[in-house]
Write an enzyme that holds these catalytic residues in place. Sequence first.
Site, PDB file in Angstrom:
ATOM      1  N   ARG A 238       0.857  -1.185   0.000  1.00  0.00           N
ATOM      2  CA  ARG A 238       0.000   0.000   0.000  1.00  0.00           C
ATOM      3  C   ARG A 238       0.896   1.238   0.000  1.00  0.00           C
ATOM      4  NH1 ARG A 238      -3.227  -2.978  -1.481  1.00  0.00           N
ATOM      5  NH2 ARG A 238      -5.307  -3.481  -0.650  1.00  0.00           N
ATOM      6  N   GLU A 267      -4.542   6.776  -6.131  1.00  0.00           N
ATOM      7  CA  GLU A 267      -4.420   6.088  -7.417  1.00  0.00           C
ATOM      8  C   GLU A 267      -5.597   6.434  -8.321  1.00  0.00           C
ATOM      9  OE1 GLU A 267      -2.016   2.227  -5.627  1.00  0.00           O
ATOM     10  OE2 GLU A 267      -4.152   2.039  -6.068  1.00  0.00           O
ATOM     11  N   HIS A 289       0.077  -0.063 -10.349  1.00  0.00           N
ATOM     12  CA  HIS A 289      -0.714  -1.002  -9.540  1.00  0.00           C
ATOM     13  C   HIS A 289      -1.181  -2.201 -10.373  1.00  0.00           C
ATOM     14  CE1 HIS A 289      -3.398  -1.267  -5.725  1.00  0.00           C
ATOM     15  NE2 HIS A 289      -2.969  -2.461  -6.113  1.00  0.00           N
TER      16      HIS A 289
END
Length: 313
Positions: A238, A267, A289
């Site tokens: 994270r 994000e 990601h």
Amino acid sequence: MPAAPTIIFLDAGTVDDLSAFEKFRELGDFTAYARTTPDELVERATGAEVVITNKVRLTAETIAKLPELKLICVAATGTNNIDKQATEQRGIPVRNVAGYSTDSVAQLTLTAYFTVAMDLLHLNREVYNGNYSRAQDFTLWRHPYYELSGKRYGIIGMGTIGRRVAELATAYGAEVVYFSARGHDHDVPYPRLELAEFLASCDVVSIHCALTDQTRGLLDLKRLRQMKPTTYLINVARGGIVVEADLVTALNEGAIAGAAVDVFTEEPISDDHPYLSVNNQEKLLLTPHVGWASVEARTRLIEGIMDNIRQGY
């Protein structure tokens, strides 16, 4: 559960290229939306017994406006986008899918480390820009790289993914150690170190823990400076675990050798994100990601969601 419940997938855009959604129609009246804004949420979910969400937030206010809602399926491991108090008051189960991305994230972890530590971004550029063609020797590099064998590989978070990464690092001959933010000893054949010794002694540190009160901002500038200048940091957990501006400072001043990051505090990232200002981009590998998103992982995710729906409510 009704014979044919209404099922809505609010943000299916990350997985819909798998052409797997026909399977959901075996379970009920299924509709998928690539993405859903907060303004669209209630209208789309009204009448649905089952709502599937990845990152779309279901607040107490939203849940109160959906009287038919009987089950929430989270297309991910984390469920912090759901108001648990509101679902508990209504008796609405919230089911996630755990473990589906373990191999995918572990694979990216080692790939990212080798990419940065072996200077592959720079070497690739040297071939394309013609510097290798103009070289006098058959080989070219700007600084030596080292084998992982014999190095100390530190893992923050010895859960399912951390254990898989430990297995991979061990296969390369690394000595694995770990740090637990909660101070827990795990049933693993690797020693647990306190944070100061962990940071000062590891050649590689990869992060695989949850974002909690104990881990938020865990690696700030002070702690990054406790690491060796030859150490590489990999964050696939994270974004908030590492203070992002501090990581840029640490890289710019040479406090650590390099880093790879697949997760961010927000994000997608903004155009003025601190990472984008790093002096040497080849020392900081950024990926959007994607660690969770292998075809196999997303297939397991779809199957897990379907199993969660089959359990009924």
